[in-house]
Design a protein around this motif. Structure first.
Motif, PDB file in Angstrom:
ATOM      1  N   ASN A 283      72.828  82.786 -19.705  1.00  0.00           N
ATOM      2  CA  ASN A 283      71.502  82.953 -20.304  1.00  0.00           C
ATOM      3  C   ASN A 283      71.497  82.513 -21.774  1.00  0.00           C
ATOM      4  O   ASN A 283      70.544  81.880 -22.247  1.00  0.00           O
ATOM      5  N   THR A 284      72.576  82.843 -22.476  1.00  0.00           N
ATOM      6  CA  THR A 284      72.675  82.440 -23.881  1.00  0.00           C
ATOM      7  C   THR A 284      72.803  80.932 -24.008  1.00  0.00           C
ATOM      8  O   THR A 284      72.153  80.307 -24.854  1.00  0.00           O
TER       9      THR A 284
ATOM     10  N   SER B 154      69.607  79.177 -23.675  1.00  0.00           N
ATOM     11  CA  SER B 154      68.645  79.429 -24.755  1.00  0.00           C
ATOM     12  C   SER B 154      69.022  78.770 -26.081  1.00  0.00           C
ATOM     13  O   SER B 154      68.205  78.744 -27.006  1.00  0.00           O
TER      14      SER B 154
ATOM     15  N   ASN C 272      71.237  89.798 -30.918  1.00  0.00           N
ATOM     16  CA  ASN C 272      70.718  89.944 -29.565  1.00  0.00           C
ATOM     17  C   ASN C 272      69.298  90.502 -29.572  1.00  0.00           C
ATOM     18  O   ASN C 272      68.688  90.674 -28.520  1.00  0.00           O
TER      19      ASN C 272
ATOM     20  N   CYS D 118      69.544  83.466 -31.379  1.00  0.00           N
ATOM     21  CA  CYS D 118      69.461  84.696 -30.577  1.00  0.00           C
ATOM     22  C   CYS D 118      70.294  84.564 -29.310  1.00  0.00           C
ATOM     23  O   CYS D 118      70.191  83.567 -28.594  1.00  0.00           O
ATOM     24  N   THR D 119      71.124  85.556 -29.065  1.00  0.00           N
ATOM     25  CA  THR D 119      71.837  85.641 -27.797  1.00  0.00           C
ATOM     26  C   THR D 119      70.912  86.279 -26.767  1.00  0.00           C
ATOM     27  O   THR D 119      69.942  86.955 -27.115  1.00  0.00           O
ATOM     28  N   HIS D 120      71.243  86.082 -25.527  1.00  0.00           N
ATOM     29  CA  HIS D 120      70.434  86.644 -24.444  1.00  0.00           C
ATOM     30  C   HIS D 120      71.347  87.406 -23.484  1.00  0.00           C
ATOM     31  O   HIS D 120      71.407  87.112 -22.290  1.00  0.00           O
TER      32      HIS D 120
END
Length: 349
Positions: A25-26, A29, A129, A144-146
């Motif tokens: 996910n990261t 993104s 996050n 931003c991490t996800h």
């Protein structure tokens, strides 16, 4: 030793097993926001005299690989815990300083203090996050991490932060974004492949750690990220004594603690100091100490890492220590990662 894995099959384990998805996910993104590219261009034009890398706990330790990358590219980079930065090193807050601040929640007490002390003097790149957090709102630019919501001990937010920091380093050092993504795309699959055998690893480590009362994690270079974070999460998850330090520092005193009750994990690491780390392992074993190697040539399956580029090795290096947290908990019949005194977000200085 027969152990019952049911005690460890809780929220913490679910977060560990969710790490491949958090990384995927990261990765999907990751972008190159205009504000970040502007700061990178200013850095190339020498508008900043220094880059201060800051965070607390695992967020601080995750900065080791980025620190080395920036220094290797010719920048002046300095790692400072946020708690020290905001009270004792406030002269760094000026327009000539670029700050990289890492915080999973973006709202720990130190990050609130950083925003207060800094005002708008220094440009800030946030890695978090939680994009709508106080840190995210204060930052000049943000990655931003996800990783999703996390139960307690940092695991999936930590590996996601390592991925984002590698991406950030490549932007600041003007690496080709397509090459960066090609390297990072191997991380989710490599982590998933390792975690597929987690039950075997926990059983193996529960037996291997028999009689151990002191755990030392040692390494050099980028491996200091896993060394520092690993010792932290063992204490948090298991209430078990663990210390992280450089391989060189271990020779300056702690070697005297070698005994049946001391277990040393030596990270093989990158080429420049790999032979030195292997020599330390051999010296510990020659003295009758208990030690194992983490790396591509490790003797134990649970400590053996897949052979990938140095870009994702810091992500892989933490996985065996996560298995140690599970094994130690299973040995004593307690749920790992369940806080009794600490909280997920630290709100008191």
């Amino acid at each position: 030793m027969a152990i019952d894995l049911r005690i460890i099959e809780g929220e913490y384990l679910r977060d560990l097993l969710d790490q491949p998805q958090a990384l995927e996910n990261t990765l999907q993104s990751l972008d190159r926001p205009k504000e970040l590219l502007t700061l990178a261009a200013r850095l190339q034009r020498k508008k900043f005299q220094r880059i201060v890398l800051t965070g607390m706990g695992s967020s601080f330790h995750a900065l080791h690989p980025l620190n080395l990358q920036l220094i290797g590219h010719g920048f002046t980079a300095i790692m400072v815990e946020t708690s020290e930065l905001v009270h004792y090193k406030t002269r760094f807050f000026d327009p000539k300083t670029l700050i990289v601040a890492v915080s999973q929640s973006g709202q720990s007490v130190e990050m609130l203090r950083l925003a207060e002390v800094n005002g708008k003097r220094s440009s800030v790149i946030a890695v978090t996050n939680t994009p709508d957090s106080p840190l995210g709102k204060h930052a000049t630019a943000a990655l931003c991490t996800h990783a999703g919501q996390e139960f307690s001990v940092s695991c999936k937010t930590y590996v996601a932060a390592l991925m984002a920091l590698k991406w950030l380093g490549d932007i600041l050092c003007q690496r080709d974004a397509r090459q960066s993504r090609r390297e990072l795309k191997h991380a989710p699959g490599a982590v998933a492949a390792y975690l597929a055998d987690w039950k075997d690893y926990v059983h193996q480590l529960a037996e291997r750690l028999n009689c151990a009362r002191h755990l030392f994690l040692v390494g050099r270079g980028a491996s200091l990220a896993a060394v520092g974070t690993g010792a932290l999460i063992v204490k948090e998850s298991d209430h078990f004594h663990a210390e992280g330090m450089s391989s060189a520092a271990f020779r300056h005193g702690p070697m005297e603690m070698l005994s049946e009750e001391t277990f040393v994990v030596v990270f093989s690491g990158d080429d420049p100091t790999r032979k030195l780390n292997h020599r330390l392992l051999a010296d510990i074993q020659q003295e009758g100490g208990r030690a194992e190697l983490v790396g591509e040539t490790a003797a134990l399956n649970c400590f053996r890492l897949a052979d990938h580029s140095s870009s994702i090795r810091p992500i892989l290096e933490i996985l065996p220590i996560q298995m140690i947290t599970l094994a130690l908990a299973a040995r004593v019949g307690r749920e790992p990662g369940k806080f009794e005194r600490a909280t997920k977000v630290t709100t008191t200085e």
